[in-house]
Design a protein around this motif. Sequence first.
Motif, PDB file in Angstrom:
ATOM      1  N   VAL A 154     -22.244 -36.146  28.582  1.00  0.00           N
ATOM      2  CA  VAL A 154     -21.754 -37.422  28.424  1.00  0.00           C
ATOM      3  C   VAL A 154     -21.440 -38.353  29.473  1.00  0.00           C
ATOM      4  CG1 VAL A 154     -19.873 -38.727  27.041  1.00  0.00           C
ATOM      5  CG2 VAL A 154     -20.946 -36.796  25.960  1.00  0.00           C
ATOM      6  N   THR A 155     -20.826 -37.924  30.436  1.00  0.00           N
ATOM      7  CA  THR A 155     -20.644 -38.548  31.829  1.00  0.00           C
ATOM      8  C   THR A 155     -21.742 -39.071  32.420  1.00  0.00           C
ATOM      9  OG1 THR A 155     -18.436 -37.227  31.941  1.00  0.00           O
ATOM     10  CG2 THR A 155     -19.218 -38.558  34.071  1.00  0.00           C
ATOM     11  N   ARG A 156     -22.843 -38.126  32.436  1.00  0.00           N
ATOM     12  CA  ARG A 156     -24.117 -38.570  33.169  1.00  0.00           C
ATOM     13  C   ARG A 156     -24.740 -39.449  32.445  1.00  0.00           C
ATOM     14  NH1 ARG A 156     -27.702 -34.813  31.645  1.00  0.00           N
ATOM     15  NH2 ARG A 156     -26.423 -33.034  31.800  1.00  0.00           N
ATOM     16  N   GLU A 157     -24.706 -39.514  30.931  1.00  0.00           N
ATOM     17  CA  GLU A 157     -25.517 -40.444  30.331  1.00  0.00           C
ATOM     18  C   GLU A 157     -24.899 -41.896  29.941  1.00  0.00           C
ATOM     19  OE1 GLU A 157     -28.649 -39.986  29.011  1.00  0.00           O
ATOM     20  OE2 GLU A 157     -28.560 -38.092  30.205  1.00  0.00           O
ATOM     21  N   CYS A 158     -23.376 -41.883  29.917  1.00  0.00           N
ATOM     22  CA  CYS A 158     -22.871 -43.093  29.707  1.00  0.00           C
ATOM     23  C   CYS A 158     -21.961 -43.444  30.613  1.00  0.00           C
ATOM     24  CB  CYS A 158     -22.138 -42.760  28.305  1.00  0.00           C
ATOM     25  SG  CYS A 158     -21.188 -44.398  27.581  1.00  0.00           S
ATOM     26  N   ASN A 159     -22.024 -44.597  31.213  1.00  0.00           N
ATOM     27  CA  ASN A 159     -21.162 -45.157  32.378  1.00  0.00           C
ATOM     28  C   ASN A 159     -19.702 -45.446  32.034  1.00  0.00           C
ATOM     29  OD1 ASN A 159     -23.230 -45.378  34.088  1.00  0.00           O
ATOM     30  ND2 ASN A 159     -23.840 -47.361  33.664  1.00  0.00           N
ATOM     31  N   PHE A 160     -19.545 -45.416  30.750  1.00  0.00           N
ATOM     32  CA  PHE A 160     -17.812 -45.597  30.010  1.00  0.00           C
ATOM     33  C   PHE A 160     -17.429 -44.503  30.495  1.00  0.00           C
ATOM     34  CE2 PHE A 160     -14.756 -45.109  26.969  1.00  0.00           C
ATOM     35  CZ  PHE A 160     -14.175 -46.140  27.015  1.00  0.00           C
ATOM     36  N   PHE A 161     -17.726 -43.146  30.515  1.00  0.00           N
ATOM     37  CA  PHE A 161     -17.023 -42.081  30.727  1.00  0.00           C
ATOM     38  C   PHE A 161     -16.751 -41.737  32.272  1.00  0.00           C
ATOM     39  CE2 PHE A 161     -18.354 -41.472  26.435  1.00  0.00           C
ATOM     40  CZ  PHE A 161     -17.169 -41.164  25.706  1.00  0.00           C
ATOM     41  N   GLN A 162     -17.446 -42.252  33.331  1.00  0.00           N
ATOM     42  CA  GLN A 162     -17.332 -42.284  34.438  1.00  0.00           C
ATOM     43  C   GLN A 162     -15.781 -42.893  34.831  1.00  0.00           C
ATOM     44  OE1 GLN A 162     -20.620 -43.971  36.308  1.00  0.00           O
ATOM     45  NE2 GLN A 162     -22.092 -42.125  35.493  1.00  0.00           N
ATOM     46  N   GLN A 163     -14.932 -42.334  35.709  1.00  0.00           N
ATOM     47  CA  GLN A 163     -13.903 -42.840  36.063  1.00  0.00           C
ATOM     48  C   GLN A 163     -14.071 -43.882  37.019  1.00  0.00           C
ATOM     49  OE1 GLN A 163     -11.157 -40.074  38.067  1.00  0.00           O
ATOM     50  NE2 GLN A 163      -9.213 -41.375  37.626  1.00  0.00           N
ATOM     51  N   ARG A 164     -12.998 -45.086  36.709  1.00  0.00           N
ATOM     52  CA  ARG A 164     -13.310 -46.330  37.336  1.00  0.00           C
ATOM     53  C   ARG A 164     -11.908 -46.651  37.861  1.00  0.00           C
ATOM     54  NH1 ARG A 164     -15.961 -49.420  32.469  1.00  0.00           N
ATOM     55  NH2 ARG A 164     -17.651 -47.766  32.149  1.00  0.00           N
ATOM     56  N   TYR A 165     -11.678 -47.811  38.608  1.00  0.00           N
ATOM     57  CA  TYR A 165     -10.326 -48.228  39.015  1.00  0.00           C
ATOM     58  C   TYR A 165     -10.252 -49.760  38.729  1.00  0.00           C
ATOM     59  CZ  TYR A 165     -10.581 -43.946  41.999  1.00  0.00           C
ATOM     60  OH  TYR A 165     -10.235 -42.844  42.465  1.00  0.00           O
ATOM     61  N   ASP A 166      -9.023 -50.094  38.229  1.00  0.00           N
ATOM     62  CA  ASP A 166      -8.961 -51.520  37.769  1.00  0.00           C
ATOM     63  C   ASP A 166      -8.752 -52.250  38.892  1.00  0.00           C
ATOM     64  OD1 ASP A 166      -6.105 -50.931  38.467  1.00  0.00           O
ATOM     65  OD2 ASP A 166      -5.412 -50.869  36.567  1.00  0.00           O
ATOM     66  N   ALA A 167      -8.420 -53.533  38.684  1.00  0.00           N
ATOM     67  CA  ALA A 167      -8.289 -54.473  39.779  1.00  0.00           C
ATOM     68  C   ALA A 167      -6.882 -54.300  40.694  1.00  0.00           C
ATOM     69  CB  ALA A 167      -7.796 -56.067  38.880  1.00  0.00           C
ATOM     70  N   ARG A 168      -5.933 -53.627  40.260  1.00  0.00           N
ATOM     71  CA  ARG A 168      -4.900 -53.130  41.016  1.00  0.00           C
ATOM     72  C   ARG A 168      -5.192 -51.972  41.817  1.00  0.00           C
ATOM     73  NH1 ARG A 168      -0.910 -52.180  36.487  1.00  0.00           N
ATOM     74  NH2 ARG A 168      -2.624 -51.109  35.998  1.00  0.00           N
ATOM     75  N   GLY A 169      -6.194 -51.353  41.758  1.00  0.00           N
ATOM     76  CA  GLY A 169      -6.614 -50.033  42.420  1.00  0.00           C
ATOM     77  C   GLY A 169      -6.091 -48.923  41.696  1.00  0.00           C
ATOM     78  N   THR A 170      -5.558 -48.968  40.528  1.00  0.00           N
ATOM     79  CA  THR A 170      -5.213 -47.619  39.963  1.00  0.00           C
ATOM     80  C   THR A 170      -6.166 -46.975  39.330  1.00  0.00           C
ATOM     81  OG1 THR A 170      -4.383 -48.868  37.991  1.00  0.00           O
ATOM     82  CG2 THR A 170      -2.833 -48.327  39.624  1.00  0.00           C
ATOM     83  N   PRO A 171      -6.493 -45.637  39.360  1.00  0.00           N
ATOM     84  CA  PRO A 171      -7.482 -44.986  38.520  1.00  0.00           C
ATOM     85  C   PRO A 171      -7.394 -45.156  36.996  1.00  0.00           C
ATOM     86  CG  PRO A 171      -6.272 -43.358  39.261  1.00  0.00           C
ATOM     87  CD  PRO A 171      -5.815 -44.894  39.918  1.00  0.00           C
ATOM     88  N   ASP A 172      -8.393 -45.145  36.341  1.00  0.00           N
ATOM     89  CA  ASP A 172      -8.523 -45.319  34.982  1.00  0.00           C
ATOM     90  C   ASP A 172      -8.640 -43.773  34.254  1.00  0.00           C
ATOM     91  OD1 ASP A 172      -9.243 -46.292  32.288  1.00  0.00           O
ATOM     92  OD2 ASP A 172     -11.206 -46.544  32.619  1.00  0.00           O
ATOM     93  N   PHE A 173      -8.829 -43.695  33.157  1.00  0.00           N
ATOM     94  CA  PHE A 173      -8.879 -42.283  32.365  1.00  0.00           C
ATOM     95  C   PHE A 173     -10.050 -41.684  32.941  1.00  0.00           C
ATOM     96  CE2 PHE A 173      -6.021 -44.973  29.492  1.00  0.00           C
ATOM     97  CZ  PHE A 173      -5.060 -43.841  29.467  1.00  0.00           C
ATOM     98  N   THR A 174      -9.689 -40.262  33.148  1.00  0.00           N
ATOM     99  CA  THR A 174     -10.863 -39.524  33.618  1.00  0.00           C
ATOM    100  C   THR A 174     -11.738 -39.194  32.229  1.00  0.00           C
ATOM    101  OG1 THR A 174      -9.740 -37.447  33.088  1.00  0.00           O
ATOM    102  CG2 THR A 174      -9.391 -38.472  35.223  1.00  0.00           C
TER     103      THR A 174
END
Length: 156
Positions: free
Chosen positions: A92-112
């Motif tokens: 799912v992580t490979r196929e969909c960008n939503f599941f890849q971990q990102r960082y928000d505007a403050r630099g804190t990581p999103d959910f894994t």
Amino acid sequence: MSSSSSSEEFRTIFDAVVACVQMAEQTYDALCNNATASSQRRTQRYIFRNSEEANQRLVQDYFQEKVTYQGYYFRRRFRMFKGLYERIVEDVTRECNFFQQRYDARGTPDFTPLQKCKTTLRQLAYDIPPDALDEIFRMSARIARDSLHFFCQTVI
């Protein structure tokens, strides 16, 4: 005589309608002014959910070498084997960008990806509404709902 009385009645009704329309316009204008004033004062509340701590707890409970809960508990809670779950997360992580971990505007990581898939599979397995996952998994209802949506799209 009837024409003058009917014109007086018409004039009275017309004046009453005009007064009602003017009063409705004033009320509408007042409500609009209050709404814009209150929307300028109102700010969105931010809830610090500490997703990093929730991820550390998930990894410690199920995915480290010395896990808190053994394979039996993983199978019972996720209703699948741990290897299958890990493969689903990778695919799912490979196929969909939503599941890849990102960082928000403050630099804190999103959910894994582990957390997003965990909430999605729990929703599917136990028929849990997305807003019930906030206290358990530290995830907002919007993120849980989006995870379910993108997971289903990816699988289809």
